[in-house]
Structures are given as C-alpha cells and as structure tokens.
Motif scaffolding. Structure first.
Motif, PDB file in Angstrom:
ATOM      1  N   SER A   1       0.852  -1.197   0.000  1.00 56.55           N
ATOM      2  CA  SER A   1       0.000   0.000   0.000  1.00 56.55           C
ATOM      3  C   SER A   1       0.883   1.241   0.000  1.00 56.55           C
ATOM      4  O   SER A   1       1.858   1.318   0.752  1.00 56.55           O
ATOM      5  CB  SER A   1      -0.916   0.016   1.225  1.00 56.55           C
ATOM      6  OG  SER A   1      -1.784  -1.099   1.210  1.00 56.55           O
ATOM      7  N   THR A   2       0.555   2.186  -0.833  1.00 60.11           N
ATOM      8  CA  THR A   2       1.298   3.439  -0.899  1.00 60.11           C
ATOM      9  C   THR A   2       0.308   4.568  -1.200  1.00 60.11           C
ATOM     10  O   THR A   2      -0.905   4.376  -1.067  1.00 60.11           O
ATOM     11  CB  THR A   2       2.403   3.371  -1.972  1.00 60.11           C
ATOM     12  OG1 THR A   2       3.135   4.594  -1.954  1.00 60.11           O
ATOM     13  CG2 THR A   2       1.832   3.117  -3.347  1.00 60.11           C
ATOM     14  N   TYR A   3       0.805   5.711  -1.600  1.00 61.96           N
ATOM     15  CA  TYR A   3      -0.092   6.833  -1.895  1.00 61.96           C
ATOM     16  C   TYR A   3       0.551   7.744  -2.935  1.00 61.96           C
ATOM     17  O   TYR A   3       1.772   7.729  -3.152  1.00 61.96           O
ATOM     18  CB  TYR A   3      -0.412   7.631  -0.627  1.00 61.96           C
ATOM     19  CG  TYR A   3       0.792   8.215   0.070  1.00 61.96           C
ATOM     20  CD1 TYR A   3       1.292   9.465  -0.295  1.00 61.96           C
ATOM     21  CD2 TYR A   3       1.435   7.527   1.093  1.00 61.96           C
ATOM     22  CE1 TYR A   3       2.400  10.010   0.325  1.00 61.96           C
ATOM     23  CE2 TYR A   3       2.546   8.054   1.724  1.00 61.96           C
ATOM     24  CZ  TYR A   3       3.016   9.299   1.339  1.00 61.96           C
ATOM     25  OH  TYR A   3       4.123   9.830   1.951  1.00 61.96           O
ATOM     26  N   ILE A   4      -0.288   8.532  -3.597  1.00 62.28           N
ATOM     27  CA  ILE A   4       0.169   9.550  -4.542  1.00 62.28           C
ATOM     28  C   ILE A   4       0.065  10.903  -3.843  1.00 62.28           C
ATOM     29  O   ILE A   4      -1.034  11.349  -3.519  1.00 62.28           O
ATOM     30  CB  ILE A   4      -0.688   9.554  -5.821  1.00 62.28           C
ATOM     31  CG1 ILE A   4      -0.649   8.192  -6.499  1.00 62.28           C
ATOM     32  CG2 ILE A   4      -0.220  10.639  -6.781  1.00 62.28           C
ATOM     33  CD1 ILE A   4      -1.573   8.090  -7.704  1.00 62.28           C
ATOM     34  N   PRO A   5       1.201  11.577  -3.589  1.00 59.31           N
ATOM     35  CA  PRO A   5       1.133  12.878  -2.907  1.00 59.31           C
ATOM     36  C   PRO A   5       0.808  14.002  -3.882  1.00 59.31           C
ATOM     37  O   PRO A   5       1.580  14.306  -4.788  1.00 59.31           O
ATOM     38  CB  PRO A   5       2.545  13.040  -2.322  1.00 59.31           C
ATOM     39  CG  PRO A   5       3.418  12.248  -3.245  1.00 59.31           C
ATOM     40  CD  PRO A   5       2.583  11.140  -3.818  1.00 59.31           C
ATOM     41  N   LEU A   6      -0.348  14.610  -3.734  1.00 56.30           N
ATOM     42  CA  LEU A   6      -0.746  15.757  -4.561  1.00 56.30           C
ATOM     43  C   LEU A   6      -0.649  17.019  -3.694  1.00 56.30           C
ATOM     44  O   LEU A   6      -1.429  17.195  -2.758  1.00 56.30           O
ATOM     45  CB  LEU A   6      -2.172  15.583  -5.084  1.00 56.30           C
ATOM     46  CG  LEU A   6      -2.421  14.362  -5.985  1.00 56.30           C
ATOM     47  CD1 LEU A   6      -3.887  14.292  -6.383  1.00 56.30           C
ATOM     48  CD2 LEU A   6      -1.535  14.415  -7.215  1.00 56.30           C
ATOM     49  N   LYS A   7       0.326  17.871  -4.004  1.00 50.21           N
ATOM     50  CA  LYS A   7       0.538  19.077  -3.206  1.00 50.21           C
ATOM     51  C   LYS A   7      -0.572  20.087  -3.446  1.00 50.21           C
ATOM     52  O   LYS A   7      -1.113  20.190  -4.548  1.00 50.21           O
ATOM     53  CB  LYS A   7       1.889  19.694  -3.539  1.00 50.21           C
ATOM     54  CG  LYS A   7       3.078  18.838  -3.162  1.00 50.21           C
ATOM     55  CD  LYS A   7       4.385  19.551  -3.457  1.00 50.21           C
ATOM     56  CE  LYS A   7       4.522  20.801  -2.617  1.00 50.21           C
ATOM     57  NZ  LYS A   7       5.832  21.473  -2.831  1.00 50.21           N
ATOM     58  N   VAL A   8      -0.891  20.833  -2.401  1.00 49.39           N
ATOM     59  CA  VAL A   8      -1.888  21.889  -2.532  1.00 49.39           C
ATOM     60  C   VAL A   8      -1.378  22.966  -3.493  1.00 49.39           C
ATOM     61  O   VAL A   8      -2.106  23.445  -4.361  1.00 49.39           O
ATOM     62  CB  VAL A   8      -2.219  22.498  -1.151  1.00 49.39           C
ATOM     63  CG1 VAL A   8      -3.122  23.716  -1.295  1.00 49.39           C
ATOM     64  CG2 VAL A   8      -2.874  21.451  -0.268  1.00 49.39           C
ATOM     65  N   ASN A   9      -0.107  23.335  -3.348  1.00 53.41           N
ATOM     66  CA  ASN A   9       0.510  24.285  -4.274  1.00 53.41           C
ATOM     67  C   ASN A   9       1.387  23.503  -5.241  1.00 53.41           C
ATOM     68  O   ASN A   9       2.610  23.459  -5.113  1.00 53.41           O
ATOM     69  CB  ASN A   9       1.336  25.324  -3.515  1.00 53.41           C
ATOM     70  CG  ASN A   9       1.940  26.361  -4.436  1.00 53.41           C
ATOM     71  OD1 ASN A   9       1.469  26.554  -5.554  1.00 53.41           O
ATOM     72  ND2 ASN A   9       2.986  27.017  -3.979  1.00 53.41           N
ATOM     73  N   GLN A  10       0.758  22.878  -6.213  1.00 50.78           N
ATOM     74  CA  GLN A  10       1.471  22.018  -7.154  1.00 50.78           C
ATOM     75  C   GLN A  10       2.340  22.842  -8.105  1.00 50.78           C
ATOM     76  O   GLN A  10       3.366  22.367  -8.580  1.00 50.78           O
ATOM     77  CB  GLN A  10       0.454  21.209  -7.979  1.00 50.78           C
ATOM     78  CG  GLN A  10       1.056  20.089  -8.792  1.00 50.78           C
ATOM     79  CD  GLN A  10       1.130  18.796  -8.013  1.00 50.78           C
ATOM     80  OE1 GLN A  10       0.746  18.748  -6.847  1.00 50.78           O
ATOM     81  NE2 GLN A  10       1.629  17.760  -8.637  1.00 50.78           N
TER      82      GLN A  10
END
Length: 437
Positions: A264-273
């Motif tokens: 299990s992992t995750y995709i980090p989507l930044k607020v200020n991409q």
C-alpha cells in the motif's frame, strides 16, 4: 534546522561540501558587484539612489539577479535566463513529442534536455543583454533620472558588442557555478543561487523601511514588517508542506513460487502544485503592455489607459488582473505538468488501483477531480501571498521596497525546506546505529 547544520559540520565530507558551497556563494556575490566595461559607474549609482523606491519594470529581474541588474554589473542578468529557459523547455516537453520521448528515456534523456537548456540560456542571455544595453542607452532603465542617458557614454558598436558578450559570459558563469554546487556541493545549485540573490536584498530593504518610518523613529514600521514576514513564512511553510495523499494498493502477483506486490502506498498531490511559477508568469505578462508603451512613446488612448491602470501596483485594475492571472496560470501549469491519464495507465500496468475506484479511465477522472479541488485553494493562496507587497504600498503609504513579497518568500521558504531535507537525507546515510552500542 540548526541542529541539522550543526551535525553536518561535524561530518567531514558534509563539512567540505558546505564550505565549498559557501565559497561558490562568495564568488557569486563578488561577481554581482564587478562593474560592466563601458558603463559610467558614478552615473549608475546616482540613478540607483534616485530610483531606490521604484525599480520600474525591471524589479522582478533585479530581484533574481541580487540587485546586479540595476547596477549593470557582469552578472546583471543573473540566473533569470536559465529560469526562463527551464520553464520554456518544460512547457515544450508537453508539446513536442521528441522532448517528451527524451524525458521518458531516464538519465540520458534528462542530460540531453539539460544540454538544450544551456543552449537556450545562452541565446536568451544574448537577447536580454541586447535589450538591457538598448534600454540603458535610451535612458528608459532609470526613467526620471537626469543622467540616465549618460550611463553608457560610448555608443559605438564595439562597446555594445563587448557589453552583450560580457553579460552573456556572466550568465554562463552563473549557470556553471550553479551546476558545480549541484555536483560537488550540497545540491540544488541554481535554487541556492536564487535564494542568495533574493535574501541579499533583505537587510537594505528592511533598513529603508525603518528610515522612512515615522512612528517611534521607524521602529514600529520595522517591527510590523518583521511580524508580517514571520506570519507569512509560517503560512507558506504550512501550505507548501500540505498535500492530499491518494491511497494506492497493488495486487499480489505470483511469479513462480514468489509473491510480488500486495503493498500500500499513496500519490502525494501538493496543494501548491505549481510553486512560484504562476506568480512569475503573471508578473511578466503584466509587464508587457507597460513595456510596449514605454518603448513606443505612444500618446494614443490605449497607451494612456495602460499608463493609468496597469503600471501602478496599487490600482484596482492592476490588482484584479494580477490576481486573476495567478489563478489562471496555477491551473494552466498544473494541467500541463501532471497528466492523470498517464498516472492511471502506469498504475494499471503495474497492478495498482485506488480503493473504491476502477482502474483505467475512472481512476484518471478521479485524479483530475481531486487535483482541481486542491488547486483552487492553492491558486487563491498564491494570489493572496503575491498581493502582500501591494497591500504594503497602500498601508505604509508608498513603501515600494517592501522586502517580504510573495515571490521572494515563496522561493526562500521553498529552497530552504528543500536544502534542509537534502542535508538531513545525507546525514541519515552517514549516521546510523551499528550492531554494537
């Protein structure tokens, strides 16, 4: 952060990297004070003192060059041509299939794109250097200064070519210094030089605010600006670290007798991409109409309207246009830098899926939905941060040397966080617990 630096100086190889980086920074700052051949330095200083409150259309470039642009030194263009070239190549990667294929080739393709970036940097340096020399000769660099047209006394072609070649060589030298820091220093060479350029103007700008203040000898204004700066740094750190983690699970696969996946992992989507790029784009685009009016010397109705509404930072039209452009470019940059369909295809290829979402097109639609939702607060945050200098103009009554602007704070905090992370990662590679304690 201070603990990380203290531990780094205790490690011999990291100490060498830090001292080497400091040495390169000293060389860079010395270059920003070496005058350009063919320039009357006395007249330049006279015009700089008169234009201390307003650096005109060249304020952004002057900030990135560490004040070297308005001083017309050998590093006058600074790192701005490289930043522009990098952004152009990044945008062209989405448009040109050849560049997109190079990007997917790994390290060899990245090296080729870096080489293209260097060539484009030199070309942009020649173009910008020619424009700077022409602007300085016409007196438009310091509008309102009596000796602005006498900055370059000798107007021969040889002198002009010498100045352009010198500025281009200075830009190539700055680019080389940044790459040397990346290879032999602590990394992030270009970002560190940008950090130093912006931070070098802080002491003089803060002291100018103190001298112009009227409450308690200017100390109240000085303290207010510092307090606002600390609040802004805290806000920027909070938002820059904020991210939306989209969970991803990988199914188990049996290959022979071995089991792979099941993690299990995750995709980090930044607020200020998008980072600080929307602010730079918006500032540059707003400079274009005023620059056209300044060089055309037109007295038509459109030119008068541009002078009255798009050249003053505290005008309502300017503020609204600036804010809307930042929001637009934030969405634009996120749209070209993050491809949900490509991410969904890669996840499907390796057996990954988002819990509750089908693989393939539904995953791409879900990622697009999440990205649009988090880009809204990120773009509004960028717009508000960028308008802080404008609010300072209104509140403090024309203090245009406000140092803690949106662009400078975003770059300084971003580079500082990235540098500290790199130092900590190198410390973790060298300091670990052994078998015996």
């Amino acid at each position: 952060m201070l603990t990380a630096f203290a531990q780094a100086f205790k490690t011999p190889d990291l100490r060498k990297k830090l001292l080497f980086t400091l040495g390169i920074i000293v060389l860079y700052r010395l270059g920003t004070h070496v005058p350009m051949p063919g320039v009357n330095y006395k007249n330049v200083q006279t015009c700089v003192d008169q234009a201390q409150q307003n650096s005109g259309l060249f304020g952004l470039v002057n900030m990135f060059s560490g004040g070297a642009l308005l001083q017309i030194t050998i590093f006058a263009l600074g790192i701005m041509p490289y930043i522009t070239a990098s952004i152009i190549l990044q945008l062209l990667t989405v448009v040109i299939p050849r560049l997109e294929a190079l990007k997917k080739e790994g390290q060899a393709g990245t090296a080729k794109i870096t080489q293209y970036t260097r060539y484009l940097t030199v070309a942009l340096a020649i173009l910008q250097g020619t424009g700077l020399v022409a602007t300085a000769r016409s007196g438009a660099l310091f509008s309102g200064c009596q000796v602005a047209t006498e900055i370059i006394p000798n107007r021969s072609i040889f002198t002009t070519i010498t100045m352009v070649v010198t500025m281009t060589a200075g830009t190539a030298c700055v680019m080389w210094l940044g790459e040397v820091i990346t290879d032999r220093g602590i990394g992030n060479g270009m970002s560190i030089l940008m950090f130093i350029s912006i931070a070098s103007s802080f002491p003089s700008s803060l002291w100018a605010i103190k001298k112009q203040g009227h409450l308690a000898g200017g100390w109240i204004e000085f303290g207010t600006v510092l307090l606002v700066g600390l609040v802004m740094v805290g806000l920027v750190v909070f938002v820059e670290q904020a991210q939306r983690r989209v969970p991803v699970q990988y199914a188990k696969r049996m290959i022979g007798r071995r089991s792979y996946g099941g993690t299990s992992t995750y995709i980090p989507l930044k607020v200020n991409q998008a980072g600080v790029i929307p602010v730079i784009f918006a500032s540059s685009l707003l400079y274009i109409p005023a620059l056209i009016v300044q060089f055309s010397n037109s007295t038509a109705g459109w030119a008068t309207w541009v002078k009255d509404n798009l050249t003053k930072g505290d005008h309502p039209y300017y503020i609204v246009s600036y804010f809307l452009l930042i929001v637009f470019f934030a969405f634009f940059y996120v749209a070209i830098s993050f491809n949900p369909e490509e991410v969904a295809d890669n996840m499907k290829k390796y057996g990954g899926f988002i819990p509750g979402i089908r693989a393939g097109r539904p995953t791409a639609e879900y990622l697009s939905y999440v990205l649009n939702r988090i880009t809204w607060p990120g773009s509004l945050y960028l717009g508000l941060i960028a308008l802080v200098p404008t609010m300072a103009l209104i509140i403090f009554g024309g203090v245009q040397s406000f140092p803690l602007g949106g662009t400078s704070i975003l770059i300084i905090v971003g580079v500082g966080l990235e540098t500290v992370k790199q130092i900590e990662s190198q410390l973790q590679q060298r300091n670990y617990e052994g078998f015996l304690r």
